[in-house]
Design an enzyme around this catalytic site. Structure first.
Site, PDB file in Angstrom:
ATOM      1  N   GLN A 213       3.211   5.047  17.493  1.00 61.24           N
ATOM      2  CA  GLN A 213       3.692   4.124  18.528  1.00 61.24           C
ATOM      3  C   GLN A 213       2.800   2.882  18.544  1.00 61.24           C
ATOM      4  O   GLN A 213       3.060   1.932  19.276  1.00 61.24           O
ATOM      5  CB  GLN A 213       3.629   4.794  19.897  1.00 61.24           C
ATOM      6  CG  GLN A 213       4.520   6.021  20.019  1.00 61.24           C
ATOM      7  CD  GLN A 213       4.191   6.817  21.276  1.00 61.24           C
ATOM      8  OE1 GLN A 213       4.749   6.591  22.333  1.00 61.24           O
ATOM      9  NE2 GLN A 213       3.267   7.753  21.153  1.00 61.24           N
ATOM     10  N   ASN A 214       1.731   2.925  17.762  1.00 59.66           N
ATOM     11  CA  ASN A 214       0.753   1.836  17.821  1.00 59.66           C
ATOM     12  C   ASN A 214       1.209   0.620  17.023  1.00 59.66           C
ATOM     13  O   ASN A 214       1.759   0.762  15.931  1.00 59.66           O
ATOM     14  CB  ASN A 214      -0.604   2.318  17.301  1.00 59.66           C
ATOM     15  CG  ASN A 214      -1.154   3.445  18.149  1.00 59.66           C
ATOM     16  OD1 ASN A 214      -0.689   3.659  19.261  1.00 59.66           O
ATOM     17  ND2 ASN A 214      -2.133   4.169  17.626  1.00 59.66           N
TER      18      ASN A 214
ATOM     19  N   ASP B 226      -1.063  -1.643  16.143  1.00 55.28           N
ATOM     20  CA  ASP B 226      -2.204  -2.048  15.315  1.00 55.28           C
ATOM     21  C   ASP B 226      -1.973  -1.557  13.884  1.00 55.28           C
ATOM     22  O   ASP B 226      -0.992  -0.863  13.598  1.00 55.28           O
ATOM     23  CB  ASP B 226      -3.537  -1.515  15.905  1.00 55.28           C
ATOM     24  CG  ASP B 226      -3.650   0.013  15.867  1.00 55.28           C
ATOM     25  OD1 ASP B 226      -3.389   0.607  14.793  1.00 55.28           O
ATOM     26  OD2 ASP B 226      -4.016   0.621  16.894  1.00 55.28           O
TER      27      ASP B 226
ATOM     28  N   HIS C 114       7.244   1.448  17.157  1.00 57.76           N
ATOM     29  CA  HIS C 114       7.204   0.349  18.128  1.00 57.76           C
ATOM     30  C   HIS C 114       6.844  -0.977  17.459  1.00 57.76           C
ATOM     31  O   HIS C 114       6.409  -1.915  18.126  1.00 57.76           O
ATOM     32  CB  HIS C 114       6.212   0.660  19.260  1.00 57.76           C
ATOM     33  CG  HIS C 114       6.668   1.776  20.162  1.00 57.76           C
ATOM     34  ND1 HIS C 114       5.876   2.343  21.123  1.00 57.76           N
ATOM     35  CD2 HIS C 114       7.867   2.428  20.237  1.00 57.76           C
ATOM     36  CE1 HIS C 114       6.549   3.304  21.757  1.00 57.76           C
ATOM     37  NE2 HIS C 114       7.757   3.377  21.230  1.00 57.76           N
TER      38      HIS C 114
ATOM     39  N   CYS D 184      10.973 -20.386  11.251  1.00 53.94           N
ATOM     40  CA  CYS D 184      11.146 -19.262  10.322  1.00 53.94           C
ATOM     41  C   CYS D 184      10.888 -19.743   8.891  1.00 53.94           C
ATOM     42  O   CYS D 184      11.424 -20.763   8.467  1.00 53.94           O
ATOM     43  CB  CYS D 184      12.574 -18.729  10.455  1.00 53.94           C
ATOM     44  SG  CYS D 184      12.931 -17.414   9.279  1.00 53.94           S
TER      45      CYS D 184
ATOM     46  N   GLY E 123      -3.150  11.601  20.782  1.00 59.36           N
ATOM     47  CA  GLY E 123      -3.518  10.398  21.526  1.00 59.36           C
ATOM     48  C   GLY E 123      -2.374   9.679  22.201  1.00 59.36           C
ATOM     49  O   GLY E 123      -2.356   8.448  22.246  1.00 59.36           O
ATOM     50  N   THR E 124      -1.429  10.446  22.735  1.00 57.05           N
ATOM     51  CA  THR E 124      -0.336   9.785  23.481  1.00 57.05           C
ATOM     52  C   THR E 124      -0.118  10.502  24.805  1.00 57.05           C
ATOM     53  O   THR E 124      -0.184  11.732  24.876  1.00 57.05           O
ATOM     54  CB  THR E 124       0.965   9.704  22.635  1.00 57.05           C
ATOM     55  OG1 THR E 124       2.004   9.121  23.442  1.00 57.05           O
ATOM     56  CG2 THR E 124       1.418  11.052  22.098  1.00 57.05           C
ATOM     57  N   SER E 125       0.154   9.703  25.852  1.00 61.30           N
ATOM     58  CA  SER E 125       0.247  10.261  27.204  1.00 61.30           C
ATOM     59  C   SER E 125       1.586  10.935  27.477  1.00 61.30           C
ATOM     60  O   SER E 125       1.754  11.597  28.490  1.00 61.30           O
ATOM     61  CB  SER E 125       0.023   9.153  28.231  1.00 61.30           C
ATOM     62  OG  SER E 125       1.030   8.167  28.088  1.00 61.30           O
TER      63      SER E 125
ATOM     64  N   ALA F  81     -10.223  12.155  20.011  1.00 60.11           N
ATOM     65  CA  ALA F  81      -9.614  12.264  18.674  1.00 60.11           C
ATOM     66  C   ALA F  81     -10.672  12.272  17.573  1.00 60.11           C
ATOM     67  O   ALA F  81     -10.546  13.011  16.593  1.00 60.11           O
ATOM     68  CB  ALA F  81      -8.631  11.114  18.472  1.00 60.11           C
TER      69      ALA F  81
HETATM   70  N1  APR Z   1      -8.970  10.583  21.932  1.00 64.85           N
HETATM   71  C1  APR Z   1      -7.769  11.176  22.165  1.00 64.85           C
HETATM   72  N2  APR Z   1      -6.946  10.788  23.152  1.00 64.85           N
HETATM   73  C2  APR Z   1      -7.353   9.762  23.923  1.00 64.85           C
HETATM   74  C3  APR Z   1      -8.589   9.117  23.744  1.00 64.85           C
HETATM   75  C4  APR Z   1      -9.418   9.576  22.683  1.00 64.85           C
HETATM   76  N3  APR Z   1     -10.599   9.025  22.429  1.00 64.85           N
HETATM   77  N4  APR Z   1      -8.698   8.149  24.677  1.00 64.85           N
HETATM   78  C5  APR Z   1      -7.586   8.200  25.416  1.00 64.85           C
HETATM   79  N5  APR Z   1      -6.770   9.174  24.972  1.00 64.85           N
HETATM   80  C6  APR Z   1      -5.453   9.584  25.469  1.00 64.85           C
HETATM   81  C7  APR Z   1      -5.272   9.368  26.961  1.00 64.85           C
HETATM   82  O1  APR Z   1      -5.759  10.494  27.672  1.00 64.85           O
HETATM   83  C8  APR Z   1      -3.754   9.231  27.065  1.00 64.85           C
HETATM   84  O2  APR Z   1      -3.143  10.493  27.248  1.00 64.85           O
HETATM   85  O3  APR Z   1      -4.481   8.773  24.842  1.00 64.85           O
HETATM   86  C9  APR Z   1      -3.350   8.652  25.680  1.00 64.85           C
HETATM   87  C10 APR Z   1      -2.960   7.193  25.710  1.00 64.85           C
HETATM   88  O4  APR Z   1      -1.806   7.054  26.490  1.00 64.85           O
HETATM   89  P1  APR Z   1      -1.100   5.633  26.719  1.00 64.85           P
HETATM   90  O5  APR Z   1      -2.107   4.630  27.129  1.00 64.85           O
HETATM   91  O6  APR Z   1       0.041   5.865  27.625  1.00 64.85           O
HETATM   92  O7  APR Z   1      -0.615   5.215  25.247  1.00 64.85           O
HETATM   93  P2  APR Z   1       0.683   5.689  24.476  1.00 64.85           P
HETATM   94  O8  APR Z   1       1.037   7.091  24.819  1.00 64.85           O
HETATM   95  O9  APR Z   1       0.454   5.360  23.048  1.00 64.85           O
HETATM   96  O10 APR Z   1       1.766   4.725  25.068  1.00 64.85           O
HETATM   97  C11 APR Z   1       3.067   4.765  24.544  1.00 64.85           C
HETATM   98  O11 APR Z   1       3.680   2.878  25.838  1.00 64.85           O
HETATM   99  O12 APR Z   1       3.281   0.814  26.731  1.00 64.85           O
HETATM  100  C12 APR Z   1       3.867   1.485  25.712  1.00 64.85           C
HETATM  101  O13 APR Z   1       4.488   0.546  23.697  1.00 64.85           O
HETATM  102  C13 APR Z   1       3.383   1.071  24.354  1.00 64.85           C
HETATM  103  O14 APR Z   1       3.291   2.408  22.358  1.00 64.85           O
HETATM  104  C14 APR Z   1       2.933   2.365  23.730  1.00 64.85           C
HETATM  105  C15 APR Z   1       3.673   3.401  24.539  1.00 64.85           C
END
Ligand code: APR
Length: 243
Positions: free
Chosen positions: A87-88, A90, A105, A132, A172-174, A217
């Site tokens: 989803q990143n 970067d 994304h 463009c 690493g995603t919420s 991570a």
């Molecule tokens: N190691 C592992 N997990 C981590 C770390 C770490 N060092 N630091 C933070 N986290 C976890 C947090 O606990 C959280 O659950 O990574 C997760 C990040 O969650 P979000 O900030 O919600 O990011 P993400 O899930 O990638 O968001 C999804 O939302 O805003 C949109 O487009 C954007 O792609 C993004 C999407």
């Protein structure tokens, strides 16, 4: 064994890139509705460009961390297939060496022309005056990222890979943003793949995973990858033993 790995902002956190949610997350500093939606871009393209330009420029200062490197090693050494669906926006997975990668994304280092739909690599700032390089139209360039209310990219390929995989990892995603947050429910419904969450803390969908490993991570991913590689090597040597 076919492995699909969903990654989110948490895998880049130890590289120094802000996550989106949580106390210091990006969305606590800027309003999504001001900078992250098609309506925002229609209303105030300069503001939306400015936000993405700053984000793109900031990426130069960050390096892949050991978790990105471990996933690249997994892809290089695992005897089956490894697909990262990130989803990143970067580019740390590719800089770590991962090749089989879907940016669902989009990518901050790509732009799209709304006039001719061309998508190409771009490292400079974008402005309302940018033209463009393909069709020369001015004022039609946008970051090639998925904004809220837009459909993520390459969903058909992702769904096919989820249906065929034997192991699904979520790192690493919420679990707040769909459709990615729903992949674990798809995996459960299809009932064939083992699933593991590796995250700092339990995500929204944590209870749906067969296994959860909570921690940074940079600590948990390299250990998990080494164990996985070891067990796949053991399985190969067992299958090669004379019967
Ligand atoms: N190691 C592992 N997990 C981590 C770390 C770490 N060092 N630091 C933070 N986290 C976890 C947090 O606990 C959280 O659950 O990574 C997760 C990040 O969650 P979000 O900030 O919600 O990011 P993400 O899930 O990638 O968001 C999804 O939302 O805003 C949109 O487009 C954007 O792609 C993004 C999407």
């Amino acid at each position: 064994m076919r492995i699909v790995i969903l990654t989110g902002a948490g895998i880049s956190a130890e590289s120094g890139i802000d996550t989106f949610r949580g106390e210091d997350g990006l969305w606590s500093k800027v309003n999504i509705e001001d900078v992250g939606t098609p309506d925002a871009f229609a209303r105030d393209p300069a503001l939306v460009h400015d936000f993405h330009n700053q984000f793109r420029r900031s990426l130069e200062n960050h390096q892949p961390n050991v978790a990105h490197l471990a996933l690249a090693k997994l892809e290089a050494e695992h005897p089956g297939t490894v697909l990262i669906v990130t989803q990143n926006v970067d580019n740390l997975h590719e800089r770590a060496g991962s090749q089989n990668l879907i940016h669902m994304h989009g990518e901050l280092y790509k732009v799209r022309c709304q006039a001719c739909e061309a998508v190409y690599h771009w490292t400079d700032d974008l402005s309302v005056k940018s033209s463009c390089q393909r069709c020369q139209a001015a004022g039609q360039m946008r970051p090639h990222v998925t904004w809220f209310y837009e459909m993520p990219m390459r969903m058909d390929e992702i769904q096919r890979a989820l249906a065929a995989c034997d192991l699904f990892l979520s790192i690493g995603t919420s679990g707040n943003v769909y459709p990615a947050a729903g992949f674990i429910a798809d995996i459960r419904r299809m009932g064939r793949a083992h699933s593991v969450e590796l995250n700092l803390e339990p995500s929204e969908g944590s209870s749906l995973f067969a296994e959860c490993i909570h921690g940074p991570a940079g600590e948990v991913v390299p250990v998990f990858v080494d164990q996985l590689l070891e067990s796949s090597m053991d399985a190969i040597s067992a299958s090669e033993k004379p019967k």
